[in-house]
Design a protein around this motif. Structure first.
Motif, PDB file in Angstrom:
ATOM      1  N   UNK B  80       0.853  -1.181   0.000  1.00 17.96           N
ATOM      2  CA  UNK B  80       0.000   0.000   0.000  1.00 17.96           C
ATOM      3  C   UNK B  80       0.890   1.233   0.000  1.00 17.96           C
ATOM      4  N   UNK B  81       0.458   2.273  -0.686  1.00 18.83           N
ATOM      5  CA  UNK B  81       1.226   3.516  -0.739  1.00 18.83           C
ATOM      6  C   UNK B  81       0.189   4.639  -0.712  1.00 18.83           C
ATOM      7  N   UNK B  82      -0.010   5.220   0.465  1.00 20.34           N
ATOM      8  CA  UNK B  82      -1.204   6.020   0.670  1.00 20.34           C
ATOM      9  C   UNK B  82      -1.011   7.137   1.693  1.00 20.34           C
ATOM     10  N   UNK B  83      -1.944   8.077   1.676  1.00 22.29           N
ATOM     11  CA  UNK B  83      -1.937   9.133   2.705  1.00 22.29           C
ATOM     12  C   UNK B  83      -2.752   8.706   3.924  1.00 22.29           C
ATOM     13  N   UNK B  84      -3.354   7.519   3.867  1.00 26.63           N
ATOM     14  CA  UNK B  84      -4.065   6.988   5.053  1.00 26.63           C
ATOM     15  C   UNK B  84      -2.987   6.553   6.050  1.00 26.63           C
ATOM     16  N   UNK B  85      -2.588   7.492   6.918  1.00 28.98           N
ATOM     17  CA  UNK B  85      -1.382   7.252   7.701  1.00 28.98           C
ATOM     18  C   UNK B  85      -1.634   6.903   9.164  1.00 28.98           C
TER      19      UNK B  85
END
Lengths: 284, 127
Positions: B80-85
Protein backbone atom coordinates in the motif's frame (compact mmCIF):
# COMPACT_ATOMS: atom_id res chain seq x y z
CA UNK A 1 39.16 28.19 5.28
CA UNK A 2 42.89 28.70 5.82
CA UNK A 3 45.34 25.80 5.80
CA UNK A 4 46.15 26.58 9.44
CA UNK A 5 42.50 26.27 10.49
CA UNK A 6 42.03 23.07 8.46
CA UNK A 7 45.15 21.46 9.94
CA UNK A 8 44.10 22.44 13.46
CA UNK A 9 40.58 21.04 13.01
CA UNK A 10 41.86 17.87 11.33
CA UNK A 11 44.20 17.09 14.25
CA UNK A 12 41.63 18.20 16.82
CA UNK A 13 38.90 15.94 15.45
CA UNK A 14 41.29 13.02 15.05
CA UNK A 15 42.23 13.29 18.74
CA UNK A 16 38.70 13.80 20.05
CA UNK A 17 36.62 11.44 17.91
CA UNK A 18 39.06 9.44 15.76
CA UNK A 19 37.64 11.01 12.63
CA UNK A 20 40.20 10.79 9.82
CA UNK A 21 39.79 13.74 7.45
CA UNK A 22 41.80 14.18 4.27
CA UNK A 23 41.97 17.42 2.27
CA UNK A 24 39.07 16.14 0.13
CA UNK A 25 36.84 16.54 3.19
CA UNK A 26 37.38 20.29 3.42
CA UNK A 27 33.80 20.85 2.22
CA UNK A 28 32.51 18.64 5.03
CA UNK A 29 34.19 20.77 7.68
CA UNK A 30 32.92 23.98 6.11
CA UNK A 31 29.34 22.76 5.66
CA UNK A 32 28.98 21.18 9.08
CA UNK A 33 30.89 23.65 11.23
CA UNK A 34 29.36 26.76 9.67
CA UNK A 35 26.16 26.29 11.70
CA UNK A 36 28.25 25.72 14.88
CA UNK A 37 29.99 29.07 14.28
CA UNK A 38 26.62 30.81 13.93
CA UNK A 39 25.27 29.10 17.07
CA UNK A 40 28.17 30.38 19.17
CA UNK A 41 28.31 33.81 17.48
CA UNK A 42 31.69 33.15 15.86
CA UNK A 43 32.51 34.99 12.65
CA UNK A 44 34.73 32.34 11.02
CA UNK A 45 36.27 28.90 11.34
CA UNK A 46 39.45 30.63 12.52
CA UNK A 47 37.43 32.07 15.42
CA UNK A 48 36.03 28.60 16.06
CA UNK A 49 39.60 27.26 16.31
CA UNK A 50 40.40 30.00 18.84
CA UNK A 51 37.30 29.09 20.87
CA UNK A 52 38.41 25.42 20.87
CA UNK A 53 41.94 26.36 21.96
CA UNK A 54 40.48 28.39 24.82
CA UNK A 55 38.16 25.52 25.82
CA UNK A 56 35.06 27.67 25.51
CA UNK A 57 32.16 25.84 27.17
CA UNK A 58 30.07 23.67 24.87
CA UNK A 59 32.09 24.30 21.72
CA UNK A 60 34.08 21.06 21.77
CA UNK A 61 31.01 18.83 22.10
CA UNK A 62 29.17 20.84 19.43
CA UNK A 63 32.08 20.51 16.98
CA UNK A 64 32.54 16.78 17.59
CA UNK A 65 28.80 16.11 17.29
CA UNK A 66 28.44 18.23 14.13
CA UNK A 67 31.18 16.21 12.44
CA UNK A 68 29.68 12.86 13.40
CA UNK A 69 27.68 11.01 10.76
CA UNK A 70 24.46 9.74 12.30
CA UNK A 71 23.04 7.90 9.33
CA UNK A 72 21.05 4.95 10.61
CA UNK A 73 17.74 3.19 10.23
CA UNK A 74 15.80 0.29 11.67
CA UNK A 75 17.16 -3.14 10.71
CA UNK A 76 19.83 -1.47 8.61
CA UNK A 77 21.27 -3.90 6.03
CA UNK A 78 18.83 -6.55 7.35
CA UNK A 79 21.40 -9.42 7.14
CA UNK A 80 23.10 -8.69 10.51
CA UNK A 81 19.71 -8.74 12.21
CA UNK A 82 18.72 -11.98 10.46
CA UNK A 83 22.05 -13.36 11.67
CA UNK A 84 21.35 -12.14 15.21
CA UNK A 85 17.91 -13.80 15.23
CA UNK A 86 18.80 -17.00 13.38
CA UNK A 87 22.42 -17.70 14.37
CA UNK A 88 23.62 -15.70 17.37
CA UNK A 89 20.52 -15.83 19.54
CA UNK A 90 19.98 -19.61 19.24
CA UNK A 91 23.71 -20.08 19.86
CA UNK A 92 23.59 -17.87 22.96
CA UNK A 93 20.44 -19.55 24.29
CA UNK A 94 22.32 -22.85 24.25
CA UNK A 95 25.66 -21.52 25.47
CA UNK A 96 24.19 -19.39 28.27
CA UNK A 97 21.53 -21.86 29.43
CA UNK A 98 23.36 -22.13 32.76
CA UNK A 99 23.62 -18.45 33.63
CA UNK A 100 20.62 -17.23 31.63
CA UNK A 101 22.37 -13.92 31.16
CA UNK A 102 23.02 -12.20 27.87
CA UNK A 103 24.75 -8.86 27.31
CA UNK A 104 24.63 -7.09 23.96
CA UNK A 105 26.45 -3.89 23.03
CA UNK A 106 25.36 -1.52 20.30
CA UNK A 107 28.61 0.42 20.09
CA UNK A 108 27.55 3.34 17.88
CA UNK A 109 23.84 3.50 18.46
CA UNK A 110 23.22 6.97 17.00
CA UNK A 111 19.51 7.83 17.33
CA UNK A 112 18.64 4.38 18.65
CA UNK A 113 17.35 2.44 15.65
CA UNK A 114 19.94 -0.35 16.02
CA UNK A 115 19.38 -1.16 19.72
CA UNK A 116 15.61 -0.82 19.30
CA UNK A 117 15.76 -3.23 16.34
CA UNK A 118 17.58 -5.71 18.58
CA UNK A 119 15.05 -5.13 21.38
CA UNK A 120 12.19 -5.90 18.96
CA UNK A 121 13.86 -9.16 17.92
CA UNK A 122 14.42 -10.09 21.56
CA UNK A 123 10.77 -9.32 22.31
CA UNK A 124 9.77 -11.65 19.46
CA UNK A 125 12.00 -14.33 21.02
CA UNK A 126 10.56 -13.74 24.51
CA UNK A 127 9.09 -17.23 24.97
CA UNK A 128 12.59 -18.71 24.56
CA UNK A 129 14.07 -16.13 26.92
CA UNK A 130 11.63 -16.45 29.82
CA UNK A 131 13.54 -16.07 33.08
CA UNK A 132 16.59 -14.62 31.34
CA UNK A 133 18.36 -11.38 32.17
CA UNK A 134 19.04 -9.75 28.81
CA UNK A 135 20.73 -6.37 28.68
CA UNK A 136 21.38 -4.12 25.70
CA UNK A 137 23.96 -1.40 26.29
CA UNK A 138 23.73 1.31 23.64
CA UNK A 139 26.53 3.86 23.45
CA UNK A 140 27.19 6.84 21.26
CA UNK A 141 29.55 9.78 21.18
CA UNK A 142 26.75 12.28 20.67
CA UNK A 143 24.65 13.31 23.66
CA UNK A 144 22.14 14.83 21.22
CA UNK A 145 21.69 11.47 19.48
CA UNK A 146 21.41 9.68 22.83
CA UNK A 147 18.66 12.04 23.93
CA UNK A 148 16.78 11.37 20.70
CA UNK A 149 17.27 7.63 21.19
CA UNK A 150 16.00 7.76 24.77
CA UNK A 151 12.94 9.74 23.70
CA UNK A 152 12.10 6.97 21.20
CA UNK A 153 10.18 9.35 18.92
CA UNK A 154 10.61 8.98 15.18
CA UNK A 155 9.34 10.71 12.06
CA UNK A 156 7.27 8.89 9.51
CA UNK A 157 10.33 8.77 7.24
CA UNK A 158 12.42 7.15 9.98
CA UNK A 159 9.88 4.45 10.80
CA UNK A 160 9.58 3.51 7.14
CA UNK A 161 13.26 2.97 6.44
CA UNK A 162 13.82 -0.69 7.20
CA UNK A 163 11.04 -1.24 9.73
CA UNK A 164 8.44 -3.79 8.58
CA UNK A 165 4.89 -2.42 8.83
CA UNK A 166 3.94 -5.37 11.04
CA UNK A 167 6.49 -4.26 13.63
CA UNK A 168 5.41 -0.63 13.32
CA UNK A 169 1.86 -1.58 14.21
CA UNK A 170 3.02 -3.88 16.98
CA UNK A 171 5.60 -1.74 18.76
CA UNK A 172 4.77 1.92 18.04
CA UNK A 173 2.00 4.35 18.87
CA UNK A 174 1.18 7.50 16.92
CA UNK A 175 1.87 10.84 18.59
CA UNK A 176 0.69 13.52 16.20
CA UNK A 177 2.76 13.09 13.06
CA UNK A 178 5.43 11.07 14.86
CA UNK A 179 5.71 7.55 16.18
CA UNK A 180 6.73 6.56 19.71
CA UNK A 181 8.33 3.19 20.31
CA UNK A 182 6.96 1.05 23.13
CA UNK A 183 8.65 2.34 26.32
CA UNK A 184 8.95 -1.29 27.41
CA UNK A 185 11.51 -1.79 24.64
CA UNK A 186 13.37 1.30 25.85
CA UNK A 187 13.45 -0.29 29.29
CA UNK A 188 15.54 -3.13 27.86
CA UNK A 189 18.26 -0.67 26.78
CA UNK A 190 20.87 1.13 28.86
CA UNK A 191 21.83 4.25 26.87
CA UNK A 192 25.25 5.69 27.74
CA UNK A 193 27.54 8.35 26.31
CA UNK A 194 30.86 6.86 25.20
CA UNK A 195 33.74 7.90 22.99
CA UNK A 196 35.20 4.72 21.50
CA UNK A 197 38.66 6.32 21.67
CA UNK A 198 38.39 6.31 25.47
CA UNK A 199 38.64 3.17 27.64
CA UNK A 200 35.43 1.16 27.80
CA UNK A 201 36.45 -1.60 30.24
CA UNK A 202 33.89 -0.14 32.66
CA UNK A 203 31.07 -1.45 30.46
CA UNK A 204 31.99 -5.03 31.39
CA UNK A 205 32.04 -8.09 29.14
CA UNK A 206 29.66 -8.67 26.25
CA UNK A 207 28.35 -11.73 24.47
CA UNK A 208 27.43 -9.93 21.25
CA UNK A 209 28.79 -6.61 19.96
CA UNK A 210 27.29 -4.61 17.11
CA UNK A 211 29.92 -2.10 15.96
CA UNK A 212 28.74 -1.15 12.51
CA UNK A 213 29.59 1.71 10.20
CA UNK A 214 31.72 3.63 12.67
CA UNK A 215 35.21 2.24 12.04
CA UNK A 216 35.02 3.45 8.43
CA UNK A 217 35.56 7.00 9.71
CA UNK A 218 38.77 6.10 11.59
CA UNK A 219 42.33 5.75 10.36
CA UNK A 220 44.06 2.34 10.39
CA UNK A 221 45.75 2.71 13.79
CA UNK A 222 42.51 3.83 15.46
CA UNK A 223 40.51 1.01 13.84
CA UNK A 224 43.12 -1.48 15.02
CA UNK A 225 43.09 -0.11 18.57
CA UNK A 226 39.27 -0.06 18.86
CA UNK A 227 38.90 -3.58 17.45
CA UNK A 228 41.59 -4.88 19.78
CA UNK A 229 39.82 -3.41 22.79
CA UNK A 230 36.41 -4.67 21.62
CA UNK A 231 37.93 -8.16 21.44
CA UNK A 232 39.13 -7.77 25.03
CA UNK A 233 35.62 -6.87 26.15
CA UNK A 234 34.16 -9.90 24.40
CA UNK A 235 33.23 -13.15 26.15
CA UNK A 236 35.47 -16.04 24.99
CA UNK A 237 32.67 -17.41 22.79
CA UNK A 238 31.24 -13.99 21.92
CA UNK A 239 30.52 -12.49 18.53
CA UNK A 240 31.16 -9.13 16.86
CA UNK A 241 29.24 -7.75 13.91
CA UNK A 242 30.85 -5.08 11.75
CA UNK A 243 29.41 -3.03 8.90
CA UNK A 244 29.33 -4.32 5.35
CA UNK A 245 32.31 -2.15 4.35
CA UNK A 246 34.37 -3.00 7.44
CA UNK A 247 36.78 -5.83 8.23
CA UNK A 248 39.35 -6.91 10.82
CA UNK A 249 41.76 -8.18 8.19
CA UNK A 250 45.11 -6.40 8.46
CA UNK A 251 43.95 -4.62 11.60
CA UNK A 252 43.94 -7.14 14.44
CA UNK A 253 44.41 -10.84 15.13
CA UNK A 254 42.20 -10.56 18.19
CA UNK A 255 39.11 -11.07 16.03
CA UNK A 256 38.72 -13.55 13.19
CA UNK A 257 35.94 -14.20 10.66
CA UNK A 258 33.28 -16.56 11.98
CA UNK A 259 32.61 -19.28 9.44
CA UNK A 260 30.87 -18.23 6.29
CA UNK A 261 28.89 -15.43 7.90
CA UNK A 262 29.84 -12.15 6.25
CA UNK A 263 30.47 -9.38 8.75
CA UNK A 264 30.51 -11.77 11.73
CA UNK A 265 33.66 -12.20 13.81
CA UNK A 266 34.66 -14.21 16.84
CA UNK A 267 37.52 -13.94 19.25
CA UNK A 268 40.90 -14.96 17.86
CA UNK A 269 44.32 -14.97 19.46
CA UNK A 270 44.51 -11.82 21.54
CA UNK A 271 47.75 -10.24 20.40
CA UNK A 272 49.04 -6.76 19.78
CA UNK A 273 47.13 -4.78 17.19
CA UNK A 274 48.19 -6.09 13.78
CA UNK A 275 48.53 -2.59 12.38
CA UNK A 276 51.26 -1.76 14.91
CA UNK A 277 52.97 -5.12 14.56
CA UNK A 278 53.16 -5.02 10.78
CA UNK A 279 56.27 -2.79 10.41
CA UNK A 280 58.23 -5.11 12.73
CA UNK A 281 57.32 -8.15 10.65
CA UNK A 282 58.28 -6.24 7.54
CA UNK A 283 61.67 -5.42 9.06
CA UNK A 284 62.31 -9.10 9.73
CA UNK B 1 12.43 -9.27 -15.85
CA UNK B 2 10.25 -8.75 -12.76
CA UNK B 3 7.12 -6.70 -13.21
CA UNK B 4 5.50 -3.97 -11.14
CA UNK B 5 2.04 -2.39 -11.33
CA UNK B 6 1.45 1.09 -9.94
CA UNK B 7 -2.17 1.78 -9.02
CA UNK B 8 -2.74 5.43 -8.17
CA UNK B 9 -5.10 8.14 -9.37
CA UNK B 10 -2.32 10.75 -9.18
CA UNK B 11 -0.36 11.07 -12.40
CA UNK B 12 2.51 12.66 -10.45
CA UNK B 13 2.80 9.70 -8.06
CA UNK B 14 2.62 7.26 -10.99
CA UNK B 15 5.44 9.13 -12.72
CA UNK B 16 7.68 9.40 -9.63
CA UNK B 17 7.11 5.79 -8.58
CA UNK B 18 7.70 4.54 -12.13
CA UNK B 19 11.06 6.31 -12.27
CA UNK B 20 12.15 4.70 -8.98
CA UNK B 21 10.89 1.22 -9.81
CA UNK B 22 12.55 1.27 -13.22
CA UNK B 23 15.92 1.98 -11.56
CA UNK B 24 15.30 -1.25 -9.60
CA UNK B 25 15.16 -3.06 -12.93
CA UNK B 26 11.41 -3.66 -12.77
CA UNK B 27 9.19 -3.54 -15.84
CA UNK B 28 6.46 -1.11 -14.86
CA UNK B 29 2.82 -0.67 -15.91
CA UNK B 30 0.21 1.52 -14.23
CA UNK B 31 -3.48 2.08 -13.67
CA UNK B 32 -5.41 5.00 -12.20
CA UNK B 33 -8.10 3.01 -10.38
CA UNK B 34 -8.68 -0.41 -8.83
CA UNK B 35 -11.03 -1.64 -11.52
CA UNK B 36 -8.54 -1.08 -14.34
CA UNK B 37 -5.77 -2.56 -12.21
CA UNK B 38 -7.79 -5.69 -11.53
CA UNK B 39 -8.36 -6.20 -15.26
CA UNK B 40 -4.61 -5.87 -15.85
CA UNK B 41 -3.91 -8.42 -13.11
CA UNK B 42 -6.39 -10.89 -14.57
CA UNK B 43 -4.49 -10.69 -17.86
CA UNK B 44 -1.09 -11.11 -16.18
CA UNK B 45 -0.18 -11.06 -12.50
CA UNK B 46 2.67 -8.65 -11.72
CA UNK B 47 5.33 -9.50 -9.16
CA UNK B 48 4.66 -6.40 -7.07
CA UNK B 49 1.81 -3.88 -6.81
CA UNK B 50 2.19 -0.37 -5.42
CA UNK B 51 -1.34 0.46 -4.33
CA UNK B 52 -3.04 3.72 -3.40
CA UNK B 53 -6.02 3.56 -1.04
CA UNK B 54 -8.44 6.29 -2.10
CA UNK B 55 -9.24 6.06 -5.81
CA UNK B 56 -12.33 6.36 -8.05
CA UNK B 57 -14.34 3.32 -9.24
CA UNK B 58 -12.69 0.79 -6.94
CA UNK B 59 -10.53 1.84 -3.96
CA UNK B 60 -7.30 0.12 -2.98
CA UNK B 61 -8.79 -1.95 -0.18
CA UNK B 62 -11.59 -3.29 -2.38
CA UNK B 63 -9.03 -4.03 -5.08
CA UNK B 64 -6.86 -5.94 -2.60
CA UNK B 65 -9.77 -8.10 -1.42
CA UNK B 66 -10.79 -8.86 -5.03
CA UNK B 67 -7.18 -9.59 -6.00
CA UNK B 68 -6.52 -11.96 -3.13
CA UNK B 69 -9.80 -13.80 -3.87
CA UNK B 70 -8.94 -14.35 -7.53
CA UNK B 71 -6.92 -17.27 -9.02
CA UNK B 72 -3.20 -16.53 -8.64
CA UNK B 73 -4.05 -13.34 -6.75
CA UNK B 74 -2.12 -14.40 -3.69
CA UNK B 75 1.12 -14.23 -5.62
CA UNK B 76 1.88 -10.51 -6.10
CA UNK B 77 3.51 -8.63 -3.25
CA UNK B 78 1.23 -5.72 -2.44
CA UNK B 79 2.64 -2.51 -0.99
CA UNK B 80 0.00 0.00 0.00
CA UNK B 81 1.23 3.52 -0.74
CA UNK B 82 -1.20 6.02 0.67
CA UNK B 83 -1.94 9.13 2.71
CA UNK B 84 -4.06 6.99 5.05
CA UNK B 85 -1.38 7.25 7.70
CA UNK B 86 -3.04 6.12 10.91
CA UNK B 87 -2.17 2.90 12.67
CA UNK B 88 -5.71 1.56 12.24
CA UNK B 89 -5.48 1.81 8.45
CA UNK B 90 -2.08 0.09 8.44
CA UNK B 91 -3.36 -2.76 10.60
CA UNK B 92 -6.47 -3.11 8.39
CA UNK B 93 -4.34 -3.22 5.21
CA UNK B 94 -2.02 -5.89 6.63
CA UNK B 95 -4.97 -7.91 7.88
CA UNK B 96 -6.54 -7.59 4.42
CA UNK B 97 -3.53 -9.17 2.75
CA UNK B 98 -1.07 -6.32 2.09
CA UNK B 99 2.60 -7.27 2.45
CA UNK B 100 3.90 -3.81 3.28
CA UNK B 101 2.71 -0.26 3.83
CA UNK B 102 4.18 3.02 2.68
CA UNK B 103 2.94 6.29 4.10
CA UNK B 104 3.01 9.25 1.72
CA UNK B 105 5.03 11.31 1.26
CA UNK B 106 7.72 8.75 0.51
CA UNK B 107 11.15 8.91 -1.08
CA UNK B 108 13.37 6.59 -3.07
CA UNK B 109 15.05 5.13 0.04
CA UNK B 110 11.73 4.18 1.56
CA UNK B 111 10.41 2.56 -1.60
CA UNK B 112 13.65 0.65 -2.17
CA UNK B 113 13.85 -0.63 1.41
CA UNK B 114 10.19 -1.69 1.27
CA UNK B 115 10.90 -3.59 -1.96
CA UNK B 116 13.80 -5.32 -0.22
CA UNK B 117 11.55 -6.20 2.70
CA UNK B 118 9.20 -8.08 0.39
CA UNK B 119 12.17 -9.81 -1.24
CA UNK B 120 12.25 -7.82 -4.46
CA UNK B 121 14.77 -5.02 -4.07
CA UNK B 122 18.19 -6.58 -4.52
CA UNK B 123 16.79 -9.54 -6.41
CA UNK B 124 15.11 -7.33 -8.98
CA UNK B 125 18.19 -5.13 -9.18
CA UNK B 126 20.41 -8.11 -9.89
CA UNK B 127 18.04 -9.64 -12.41
Amino acid sequence: MSDVAFDFLRVYLKERSGLALGPEKLYLIESRLGPVCRRFGLASLADLCTALRMHRAGVEQAVVEAMTTNETFFFRDRVPFDMFRDVLLPRAITARAGTRRLRIWSAASSSGQEPYSLAMLLREAAPRLAGWHVEIVATDLSTEMLEKAKAGLYSHFEVQRGLPAQLLVKHFTQVGDRWRIDPGLGGMIDFRQLNLLQPFDQLGAFDIVFCRNVLIYFDMATKSDVLHRIAKSLAPDGAVLLGAAETVIGLTDALVPDGGHRGLYRKGVVASPAFQAAPLRAAV
Amino acid sequence: MRTALIVDDSAVIRKVARRILETANLQVSDAEDGETALALCMAEMPDVILLDWTMPKMDGYEFLKALRASPGGGQPKVLFCTTENDVGAIARALHGGADEYIMKPFDRDILMTKLEQVGLGREAHAA
